[in-house]
Design a protein around this motif. Structure first.
Motif, mmCIF file in Angstrom:
data_model
loop_
_atom_site.group_PDB
_atom_site.id
_atom_site.type_symbol
_atom_site.label_atom_id
_atom_site.label_comp_id
_atom_site.label_asym_id
_atom_site.label_seq_id
_atom_site.Cartn_x
_atom_site.Cartn_y
_atom_site.Cartn_z
ATOM 1 N N TYR A 1 2.989 -1.867 -4.744
ATOM 2 C CA TYR A 1 1.921 -1.569 -4.954
ATOM 3 C C TYR A 1 1.553 -1.159 -6.532
ATOM 4 C CZ TYR A 1 -1.881 2.237 -5.544
ATOM 5 O OH TYR A 1 -3.169 2.808 -6.165
ATOM 6 N N ASP B 1 -13.099 11.066 -16.176
ATOM 7 C CA ASP B 1 -12.312 10.036 -15.404
ATOM 8 C C ASP B 1 -11.451 9.405 -16.734
ATOM 9 O OD1 ASP B 1 -12.440 10.844 -12.634
ATOM 10 O OD2 ASP B 1 -14.280 9.796 -12.801
ATOM 11 N N ASN C 1 3.085 4.682 -1.880
ATOM 12 C CA ASN C 1 3.935 4.762 -2.986
ATOM 13 C C ASN C 1 5.024 3.991 -2.851
ATOM 14 O OD1 ASN C 1 5.208 5.807 -5.191
ATOM 15 N ND2 ASN C 1 5.584 7.844 -4.067
ATOM 16 N N LYS D 1 0.903 -1.045 -0.033
ATOM 17 C CA LYS D 1 0.092 0.037 0.188
ATOM 18 C C LYS D 1 0.969 1.295 0.066
ATOM 19 C CE LYS D 1 -3.785 -2.176 2.596
ATOM 20 N NZ LYS D 1 -3.159 -3.503 2.374
ATOM 21 N N TYR E 1 3.507 6.705 -10.048
ATOM 22 C CA TYR E 1 2.484 6.718 -8.876
ATOM 23 C C TYR E 1 1.154 7.359 -9.035
ATOM 24 C CZ TYR E 1 0.564 6.784 -4.361
ATOM 25 O OH TYR E 1 -0.140 6.938 -3.159
ATOM 26 N N ASN E 2 1.268 8.703 -9.760
ATOM 27 C CA ASN E 2 0.080 9.489 -10.123
ATOM 28 C C ASN E 2 -0.967 8.575 -11.191
ATOM 29 O OD1 ASN E 2 0.486 11.294 -8.177
ATOM 30 N ND2 ASN E 2 1.523 12.550 -9.550
ATOM 31 N N SER F 1 -1.133 5.448 -11.510
ATOM 32 C CA SER F 1 -1.672 4.467 -11.115
ATOM 33 C C SER F 1 -2.825 4.862 -10.200
ATOM 34 C CB SER F 1 -0.636 3.704 -10.046
ATOM 35 O OG SER F 1 -1.393 2.678 -9.438
ATOM 36 N N GLU F 2 -2.765 6.069 -9.652
ATOM 37 C CA GLU F 2 -3.816 6.704 -8.717
ATOM 38 C C GLU F 2 -5.072 6.875 -9.833
ATOM 39 O OE1 GLU F 2 -3.700 7.355 -4.716
ATOM 40 O OE2 GLU F 2 -2.977 5.519 -5.609
ATOM 41 N N LYS F 3 -4.702 7.420 -10.850
ATOM 42 C CA LYS F 3 -5.746 8.074 -11.761
ATOM 43 C C LYS F 3 -6.464 6.921 -12.513
ATOM 44 C CE LYS F 3 -3.464 12.567 -12.760
ATOM 45 N NZ LYS F 3 -4.111 13.145 -11.903
ATOM 46 N N ALA G 1 -0.522 -3.069 -9.117
ATOM 47 C CA ALA G 1 -1.389 -2.269 -9.884
ATOM 48 C C ALA G 1 -1.489 -2.822 -11.512
ATOM 49 C CB ALA G 1 -1.311 -0.929 -9.708
ATOM 50 N N SER H 1 -6.949 3.922 -10.910
ATOM 51 C CA SER H 1 -7.768 3.498 -10.052
ATOM 52 C C SER H 1 -9.084 4.062 -9.864
ATOM 53 C CB SER H 1 -7.212 3.631 -8.430
ATOM 54 O OG SER H 1 -5.983 2.551 -8.447
ATOM 55 N N THR H 2 -9.007 5.590 -10.038
ATOM 56 C CA THR H 2 -10.239 6.426 -10.183
ATOM 57 C C THR H 2 -11.196 5.999 -11.423
ATOM 58 O OG1 THR H 2 -9.095 8.120 -8.988
ATOM 59 C CG2 THR H 2 -11.146 8.729 -10.050
#
Length: 620
Positions: free
Chosen positions: A504, A538, A500, A498, A570-571, A573-575, A508, A577-578
């Motif tokens: 993780y 998104d 950064n 979990k 990392y960003n 991966s986060e985007k 992903a 996920s959203t």
């Protein structure tokens, strides 16, 4: 910041693509810039368009560089920030403008038509906000899927670079202190290579110097038939070095023999040369165990390689009047430094500065490098600053730092333990790099076994995944930090799935691959027959981030900061996920388009992993 201007100011100065001026310009018959011309770098492509606009807006100022940046606020995707600086140049001269907002409006109105741009607006003192066309964005991403991610590679102005990194000392173990140089240097080399630069990966090993007399004499003493000696006989090289050093310090006769051995080695005496080569070869085999685990390739050109060139280089510097005598030494005085650069010691011997001056001469004149990058700890910053200044005095490097050829020192901070001190074992020994990497792999493997993968996967799958995750975790934990800062080495943090961490991010990527597999669709066929769209907000956010890949790699490369690429990854991966939470993929009406967006994300993630020296995994 420009993007944080008040709403009232935004509204009072807003001009959009729906305005009559913009519509008239779009109908004027000017040739439209098409997606065929897209080079993979949105920022660079927009800079070309704004460059044309600036020439029309202020023809009397032909050398204005377009100032284009990605927006972080809601007013657009990109922003051109030239209006204020251009106004400062032209105010007081004969001009129709009455301030930066009017200049910004003219810059907007003079933009050539382009299918890249959906709309433009003016904000504050002339900032030109650009919203990209979602159709153009989708077509550009799909084109990358067909042409390959290399079509988005940055295009740098240089053709050949030297990256000098790792550089351990012969007869000493590679320890945690070598970790950062090896990992950072490899990542920078990979980014330059991806950018179509020929990279000479140089391992400037410490394979020459007075310590070799001590090592050779100890080898002769301990093993009379030294030519038959192998790694097993010598055992731990670090221990061998320590034993020889103890003899050197404690036994005057041995010390004298060792000093004579240095002279014989440097004189080229065959027996001493063979013993030296043998010690070097055993060390290389030890180094290779580390490089094999890290997946790092280097070409060795150690201190000994440059030794024959030193006299000629120093002679040329002396003839230029750069080398002077001071307190029995031969030195080069450098403006701005309290101490000179010593190039010949008082006993007539050479030192690091002699070798480094010769190496930079060789790299510029023989290897024709346009950019020489040295990756060492920050403690050597002053030394290299003096070497670079001396090279400028000699005329080898230009005095203007921004021009080529150039030399750069990539400094980095310490690796710390949980106690905030240098990372060491409990017995205060420096941690061997092989042991550190093997421990990371072992912990990763245990986690896989604990999750029941021992029953599901083959032993080969377990081993490969444990290596990818374990070694990748060590690398990413280093690279995600600004290299100039110290960082704390902690297995539990770096192997956490979990936050950064590499774990993780690798998981992903594996999940994205699983989504595509579970769809049952042939993704290669979809690339040819399907159509990608970015209608959902998104989807568009994710698509924009994908399109910024090339400019981020270029920024990380030119500023020599791998952490910039880590932050992007990392960003991303986060985007994703959203996007995945908000947009159903498999079984939706938009399944084909969204599978293509999943594949584009996976492709970009894999290239990021590659540039960071991390091996991706495809299942978890």
């Amino acid at each position: 910041m420009e993007q944080d201007l008040s709403n009232s100011l935004q509204n009072s100065l807003k001009l959009t693509s729906s305005s009559p001026a913009f519509a008239t310009r779009m109908q004027s018959g000017s040739p439209m810039v098409t997606d065929e011309e897209f080079t993979g770098n949105v920022k660079a492509q927009l800079a070309k368009l704004f460059g044309l606009s600036l020439k029309l807006t202020a023809p009397e100022e032909p050398d204005v560089e377009p100032l284009v940046a990605a927006c972080t606020a809601k007013f657009g995707d990109y922003q051109c920030n030239n209006a204020m600086s251009l106004w400062a140049k032209i105010k007081g001269k004969r001009t129709q403008f009455r301030g930066p907002p009017a200049v910004g409006e003219a810059i907007k109105n003079n933009l050539p038509p382009s299918e890249m741009i959906e709309s433009c607006s003016i904000a504050g003192p002339g900032f030109v906000n650009v919203v990209l066309s979602k159709n153009w964005m989708a077509k550009s991403i799909q084109k990358m899927l067909i042409d390959g991610i290399d079509s988005w590679a940055p295009k740098l102005s240089i053709k050949r670079a030297v990256v000098d990194f790792s550089s351990p000392n012969i007869a000493k173990e590679m320890h945690v202190g070598h970790l950062r140089s090896t990992i950072i240097g490899d990542s920078l080399a990979r980014m330059l290579e991806f950018s179509k630069v020929e990279v000479l990966r140089r391992n400037h090993v410490g394979d020459w110097g007075t310590q070799f007399g001590m090592l050779i004499e100890f080898l002769f003493e301990k093993f009379p038939n030294y030519e038959d000696v192998n790694e097993k006989a010598i055992g731990d090289l670090q221990a061998f070095y320590k034993e020889s050093k103890q003899r050197f310090d404690a036994d005057p006769d041995f010390k004298e023999r060792a000093q004579r051995a240095v002279v014989r080695l440097q004189g080229g005496e065959d027996r001493y040369r063979r013993a030296w080569a043998q010690i070097c070869e055993i060390s290389r085999n030890e180094f290779q165990r580390v490089y094999q685990r890290l997946g790092v390739h280097l070409e060795e050109k150690g201190e000994s390689f440059y030794n024959p060139y030193i006299p000629g280089v120093l002679k040329a510097l002396t003839e230029q009047g750069l080398v002077e005598e001071s307190q029995g030494c031969q030195v080069i005085f450098i403006d701005g430094f309290n101490i000179p650069l010593i190039v010949v010691k008082s006993d007539g011997g050479y030192n690091y500065a002699s070798t480094d001056m010769t190496a930079i001469w060789y790299r510029l004149n023989e290897e024709r490098a346009e950019w020489i990058i040295y990756v060492t700890d920050v403690g050597q910053q002053q030394h290299f600053a003096m070497v670079f200044k001396a090279a400028q005095r000699a005329g080898w490097l230009p005095v203007v730092d921004r021009s080529y050829p150039k030399a750069s020192h990539v400094g980095f901070g310490l690796v710390l333990g949980d106690d905030g001190k240098r990372f060491r074992t409990r017995s205060s020994e420096v941690v061997r790099l092989v042991d550190l990497l093997d421990e990371a792999k072992a912990r990763s493997k245990k986690e896989l076994i604990d999750r029941g993968k021992g029953q599901e996967w083959t032993e080969e799958d377990i081993e490969q995944t444990a290596e990818a995750v374990g070694y990748g975790a060590v690398k990413y934990a280093d690279l995600k930090n600004n290299r100039l800062t110290n960082y704390t080495f902690n297995y539990d943090q770096m192997l956490n799935d979990k936050g950064n961490t590499a774990v993780y991010l690798l998981y992903a990527h594996a999940r994205i691959c699983s989504i595509i597999r579970k769809s049952g669709k042939d993704i290669e066929e979809l690339k040819k027959t399907g159509t990608l769209v970015l209608d959902h907000v998104d989807e568009r956010v994710l698509g924009l981030h994908l399109l910024q890949f090339a400019e981020v790699v270029e920024e990380a490369c030119m500023n020599l900061l791998p952490n910039v690429l880590c932050e992007y990854l990392y960003n991303l991966s986060e985007k994703f996920s959203t996007f995945y939470q908000q947009c159903k993929v498999v079984g939706s009406e938009e399944e084909t388009s969204r599978l293509l967006l999943c594949e584009a994300t996976a492709v970009v993630m894999r290239k990021c992993f590659y540039l960071l020296g991390i091996t991706p995994i495809y299942k978890i």
